[in-house]
Design an enzyme around this catalytic site. Structure first.
Site, PDB file in Angstrom:
ATOM      1  N   ASP A   1      17.982  -3.824   6.065  1.00 17.48           N
ATOM      2  CA  ASP A   1      16.696  -4.447   6.393  1.00 17.48           C
ATOM      3  C   ASP A   1      15.958  -3.631   7.452  1.00 17.48           C
ATOM      4  OD1 ASP A   1      18.593  -5.103   8.368  1.00 17.48           O
ATOM      5  OD2 ASP A   1      17.364  -6.796   9.039  1.00 17.48           O
ATOM      6  N   GLU A   2      14.679  -3.834   7.532  1.00 19.32           N
ATOM      7  CA  GLU A   2      13.819  -3.286   8.593  1.00 19.32           C
ATOM      8  C   GLU A   2      14.034  -1.787   8.825  1.00 19.32           C
ATOM      9  OE1 GLU A   2      13.215  -7.302  11.299  1.00 19.32           O
ATOM     10  OE2 GLU A   2      14.999  -6.094  11.657  1.00 19.32           O
ATOM     11  N   ALA A   3      14.217  -1.049   7.741  1.00 22.04           N
ATOM     12  CA  ALA A   3      14.393   0.409   7.849  1.00 22.04           C
ATOM     13  C   ALA A   3      13.013   1.079   7.838  1.00 22.04           C
ATOM     14  CB  ALA A   3      15.264   0.913   6.706  1.00 22.04           C
ATOM     15  N   HIS A   4      12.188   0.702   8.795  1.00 17.08           N
ATOM     16  CA  HIS A   4      10.791   1.139   8.809  1.00 17.08           C
ATOM     17  C   HIS A   4      10.650   2.635   9.067  1.00 17.08           C
ATOM     18  CE1 HIS A   4      10.156  -3.071   8.690  1.00 17.08           C
ATOM     19  NE2 HIS A   4      10.280  -3.305   9.989  1.00 17.08           N
TER      20      HIS A   4
ATOM     21  N   HIS B   1      18.587   0.245  12.281  1.00 15.56           N
ATOM     22  CA  HIS B   1      19.389  -0.516  13.253  1.00 15.56           C
ATOM     23  C   HIS B   1      20.617   0.278  13.688  1.00 15.56           C
ATOM     24  CE1 HIS B   1      17.199  -4.376  13.033  1.00 15.56           C
ATOM     25  NE2 HIS B   1      17.048  -4.111  11.736  1.00 15.56           N
TER      26      HIS B   1
END
Length: 527
Positions: A333-336, A270
């Site tokens: 979060d969401e550190a894909h 992000h």
């Protein structure tokens, strides 16, 4: 005493649960609910631990004085001044604020030995001579004042009914999160939200300050973060950012209402706004374009660069210096786009930075799959479809001593649509009508996964703004669901929907008087 408070609170809930069935001959449409006539102490939201009506009350009129007790405590004086300001706006009365406690009127008293109220609770007593608010701390006096406001008419003077409340919160952390990164909101708009939530004893404002679409806080050592990275938002709008003085002003404003501000700098994902602002933060040294879409998981700080850690040290250091509260939120979060090993290594160093600057780490629950530092707080945003292995990692962290903030997306995400007719919002976690947002038990929510009730620090309702760009839209999605969050966090429970929907309906004139935009749920007897 705790057992007694919970028992009394349950009796209050049951006493407020009245029939909503239409009377014979009623022309109400099938399926509608009818408002009940509630006694004043039955109307309070959040429901107090115990309350009883007794005897004659106090006439709140032109001669009413607010007395801030003996000793000249400046903080108590500040609570009294703010309460007077709030009550003048609704009553039209002069309400002078004076020291001392002798005489009629509203009396604010600090009593470190007050029983049954804890650090934030209070006792409120009303009789013909006045209203006495007693608490161990100024925060408790502030919360008592908010209950007093609900016992008075929405507009004009009136009588505070005779009786007594003894009250204390269930959870220490009762939060609302606002994302100002996807769409920019001004300090004045956020101050209004602080006023709205603090009136219902919410005590934390979590600010999501940075994301792919925008960077909203000035950093002296990295000026392009705000000047360039702040110049975009979802949909291609102009964005914006807060100066450090504006942030300080908001923090002080919230603090006067006993709301702690928890700032979030999301990392290692992000981060496109930061990467676009400084090429050196990218592994290839090339800055991407600013981003105005809504996809997630595509950006990452360069874990292998030492410059990355100099960056987060300077950013978090400046933010810690202007944040008096104990927490710094570092996302996670969401550190894909960050491999698992790199993610763990990065979060190790980011957590060390937070600790070095004297703060406690808060991160989204994905940190549980890495190595949470000692004392780190995890914020759980899962839902009914979250994989069991992910919940198990959270449970393991909780058993290891990490407190949890519960923000289940299918219960407390205020950007989820109410139903199929809602224009704003998203629905990836399902629809969240008013009843679903309220009717659950935070203490046992993750019990099946092995999370003990003792691990639950509290609850928080996030409002993400991918589709929210205006104040009316923000309020429509938040209200009335944020009031359910307030009760879940404060009241002893268990949740009692029949009682709650009646007390929620009573709030409508107050919301209307404040020009608050809200969703008139068909499940609530608005009357």
């Amino acid at each position: 005493m705790r057992v007694l408070r919970r028992t009394l609170g349950t009796l209050l809930f049951l006493g407020a649960a009245v029939s909503c069935a239409p009377a014979p001959g009623d022309d109400a449409r099938p399926g509608t609910v009818r408002p009940a006539v509630l006694a004043p102490y039955e109307r309070l939201l959040p429901a107090p631990a115990s309350a009883r009506a007794e005897g004659a009350g106090y006439l709140f009129g032109a001669g009413t004085v607010i007395r801030t007790g003996p000793g000249g405590d400046e903080e108590v004086r500040g609570v009294g001044e703010l309460l007077a300001e709030q009550l003048r706006a609704s009553s039209g009365l002069p309400l002078p604020v004076v020291g001392g406690s002798e005489g009629d009127g509203v009396r604010l008293l600090l009593d470190e030995g007050a029983e049954g109220v804890g650090e934030e609770g209070y006792r409120l007593h009303s009789d013909p001579r006045g209203v006495t608010l007693t608490a161990r701390t100024p925060a408790g006096l502030f919360h008592a004042g908010q209950s007093l406001r609900q016992l008075l008419p929405v507009t004009g003077p009136g009588t505070v009914p005779g009786g007594e409340i003894t009250d204390a919160p269930r959870f220490a952390y009762r939060g609302a999160m606002l994302d100002i990164a996807r769409h920019y909101f001004t300090v004045e708009q956020v101050k209004r939200y602080v006023d709205q939530i603090s009136a219902y004893k919410v005590n934390t404002l979590h600010l999501h300050l940075t994301d792919d679409q925008g960077w909203r806080i000035a950093v002296d050592g990295w000026p392009r973060l705000a000047e360039y990275g702040g110049g975009s938002e979802v949909g291609g709008g102009p964005g914006g950012y807060w100066t450090k003085d504006q942030y300080r002003d908001l923090v002080a404003y919230a603090g006067r209402r006993y709301v702690d501000v928890v700032p979030e700098i999301d990392m290692p994902g992000h981060v496109n706004a930061a990467l676009a602002s400084y090429a050196e933060l990218n592994c290839d040294g090339k800055a991407p374009e600013r981003y105005t879409g809504t996809k997630v998981g595509f950006s990452s700080l360069c874990v292998g660069k030492e410059r990355t850690y100099e960056f987060i040290d300077e950013v978090l250091g400046e933010l810690a210096e202007i944040t008096p509260g104990r927490y710094l939120h570092i996302g996670g979060d969401e550190a894909h786009s960050t491999p698992a090993a790199d993610y763990a290594a990065f979060m190790d160093r980011a957590q060390e930075v937070v600790g070095r600057h004297g703060k406690t780490v808060v991160a989204w629950h994905q940190l549980a799959a890495a190595r949470p530092s000692q004392g780190a707080v995890l914020q759980y945003w899962g839902h009914d479809r979250t994989p069991a292995a992910e919940k198990a990692a959270v449970a393991a962290a909780a058993k290891a001593g990490h407190p949890l903030i519960l923000s289940p997306a299918d219960r407390l995400y205020l950007d989820m649509k109410y139903d199929t007719t809602t224009k704003q919002g998203l629905a990836w976690a399902g629809y969240v009508p008013v009843k679903r947002a309220y009717d659950w038990n935070p203490g046992t929510y993750l019990a099946a996964s092995g999370v003990p009730q003792s691990a639950v620090l509290g609850v928080e309702a996030p409002l993400w703004t991918e589709t929210i760009a205006t104040r009316p839209d923000l309020e429509f999605m938040a209200f009335p669901r944020i009031l359910g969050l307030a009760e879940l966090g404060w009241s002893p429970g268990p949740a009692n929907w029949p009682s709650y929907r009646q007390r929620l309906a009573v709030q409508a004139p107050r919301l209307d008087a404040q020009d608050t935009t809200y969703y008139r749920s068909p499940d609530v007897p608005w009357g």
